[in-house]
Write a protein that holds these residues in place. Structure first.
Motif, PDB file in Angstrom:
ATOM      1  N   THR A  18      44.251  39.463  43.747  1.00  0.00           N
ATOM      2  CA  THR A  18      43.214  38.578  43.210  1.00  0.00           C
ATOM      3  C   THR A  18      42.823  37.573  44.269  1.00  0.00           C
ATOM      4  O   THR A  18      43.646  37.165  45.083  1.00  0.00           O
ATOM      5  CB  THR A  18      43.695  37.796  41.970  1.00  0.00           C
ATOM      6  OG1 THR A  18      44.811  36.999  42.338  1.00  0.00           O
ATOM      7  CG2 THR A  18      44.052  38.713  40.828  1.00  0.00           C
ATOM      8  N   LEU A  70      40.432  41.597  42.669  1.00  0.00           N
ATOM      9  CA  LEU A  70      39.723  41.110  41.496  1.00  0.00           C
ATOM     10  C   LEU A  70      39.221  39.735  41.910  1.00  0.00           C
ATOM     11  O   LEU A  70      40.019  38.849  42.199  1.00  0.00           O
ATOM     12  CB  LEU A  70      40.681  41.033  40.309  1.00  0.00           C
ATOM     13  CG  LEU A  70      40.124  40.622  38.970  1.00  0.00           C
ATOM     14  CD1 LEU A  70      39.066  41.604  38.494  1.00  0.00           C
ATOM     15  CD2 LEU A  70      41.243  40.533  37.947  1.00  0.00           C
ATOM     16  N   VAL A  86      35.246  41.457  36.320  1.00  0.00           N
ATOM     17  CA  VAL A  86      35.887  42.693  35.875  1.00  0.00           C
ATOM     18  C   VAL A  86      34.936  43.874  36.028  1.00  0.00           C
ATOM     19  O   VAL A  86      35.339  44.953  36.471  1.00  0.00           O
ATOM     20  CB  VAL A  86      36.387  42.564  34.420  1.00  0.00           C
ATOM     21  CG1 VAL A  86      36.923  43.889  33.900  1.00  0.00           C
ATOM     22  CG2 VAL A  86      37.456  41.487  34.323  1.00  0.00           C
ATOM     23  N   TYR A 112      44.100  40.339  35.660  1.00  0.00           N
ATOM     24  CA  TYR A 112      43.239  41.423  35.200  1.00  0.00           C
ATOM     25  C   TYR A 112      43.353  41.593  33.684  1.00  0.00           C
ATOM     26  O   TYR A 112      42.352  41.708  32.982  1.00  0.00           O
ATOM     27  CB  TYR A 112      43.575  42.744  35.898  1.00  0.00           C
ATOM     28  CG  TYR A 112      42.809  43.889  35.289  1.00  0.00           C
ATOM     29  CD1 TYR A 112      41.496  44.138  35.686  1.00  0.00           C
ATOM     30  CD2 TYR A 112      43.349  44.673  34.272  1.00  0.00           C
ATOM     31  CE1 TYR A 112      40.758  45.157  35.098  1.00  0.00           C
ATOM     32  CE2 TYR A 112      42.618  45.686  33.681  1.00  0.00           C
ATOM     33  CZ  TYR A 112      41.328  45.915  34.094  1.00  0.00           C
ATOM     34  OH  TYR A 112      40.590  46.899  33.493  1.00  0.00           O
ATOM     35  N   VAL A 131      42.882  51.096  34.262  1.00  0.00           N
ATOM     36  CA  VAL A 131      41.789  50.323  34.863  1.00  0.00           C
ATOM     37  C   VAL A 131      40.656  51.296  35.131  1.00  0.00           C
ATOM     38  O   VAL A 131      40.795  52.195  35.965  1.00  0.00           O
ATOM     39  CB  VAL A 131      42.233  49.649  36.182  1.00  0.00           C
ATOM     40  CG1 VAL A 131      41.063  48.944  36.841  1.00  0.00           C
ATOM     41  CG2 VAL A 131      43.393  48.699  35.939  1.00  0.00           C
TER      42      VAL A 131
END
Length: 169
Positions: A18, A70, A86, A112, A131
């Motif tokens: 992230t 992310l 997302v 996430y 995902v």
């Protein structure tokens, strides 16, 4: 701000972190922070045949490993969870179609999960959710902040990703 994705259709594993800290992309290379064991763990776990350095991150797709993050979309108020893109993340995952998305820490997987409405991970390893249609896995974090977990144990848990990948074939 984010680092350039290192993704292409040949990757089997996408390692996802992230960008929760706005300054992280200023390092220019993935996992370049002092004390970060990412490059050691990739090699010692058997996921990579050689140990690369952060400046070599562009070589990872040739070994079947992609990197992405992310990405935060805006600054959050103190005490509020970060807001992540997302949809953009899903689009990148669909485009390269890996066999597995491996979150680089429980923090990354939890970020996430919160953003996507999934159950928070309780353990490292395979997750019960996917995902963008791709199985997901949680690795123990490689950063110096995770030094409470002995390096041999972290290495073994990274090797679990290789075992998991073989079960998907």
């Amino acid at each position: 701000m984010s680092l350039t994705d290192l993704l292409d259709p040949s990757v089997r594993i996408v390692v996802a972190g992230t960008i929760a800290a706005w300054h992280r992309a200023e390092q220019e290379h993935y996992y370049a922070g002092a004390g970060n064991q990412f490059w050691y763990l990739l090699h010692a776990s058997g996921l990579m045949p050689e140990q690369l350095q952060p400046a070599d991150d562009h070589r990872l797709p040739a070994f079947g490993i992609g990197l992405t993050d992310l990405v935060r979309t805006r600054r959050s108020e103190p005490g509020e969870p970060p807001v992540f893109d997302v949809r953009g993340f899903h689009k990148r995952i669909r485009r390269c179609a890996p066999d597995v998305v491996a979150f680089v820490s429980k923090t990354a997987a939890s970020s996430y999960a919160r953003a996507a409405g999934e159950r928070l991970p309780r353990e490292h390893g395979a997750l019960s959710w996917q995902v963008a249609g791709v199985p997901a896995f949680v690795l123990p974090g490689p950063s110096g902040a995770n030094n409470g977990m002995p390096l041999p144990l972290r290495t073994a848990m990274w090797a679990d990703l290789l075992d998991y990948l073989e079960t998907l074939a």
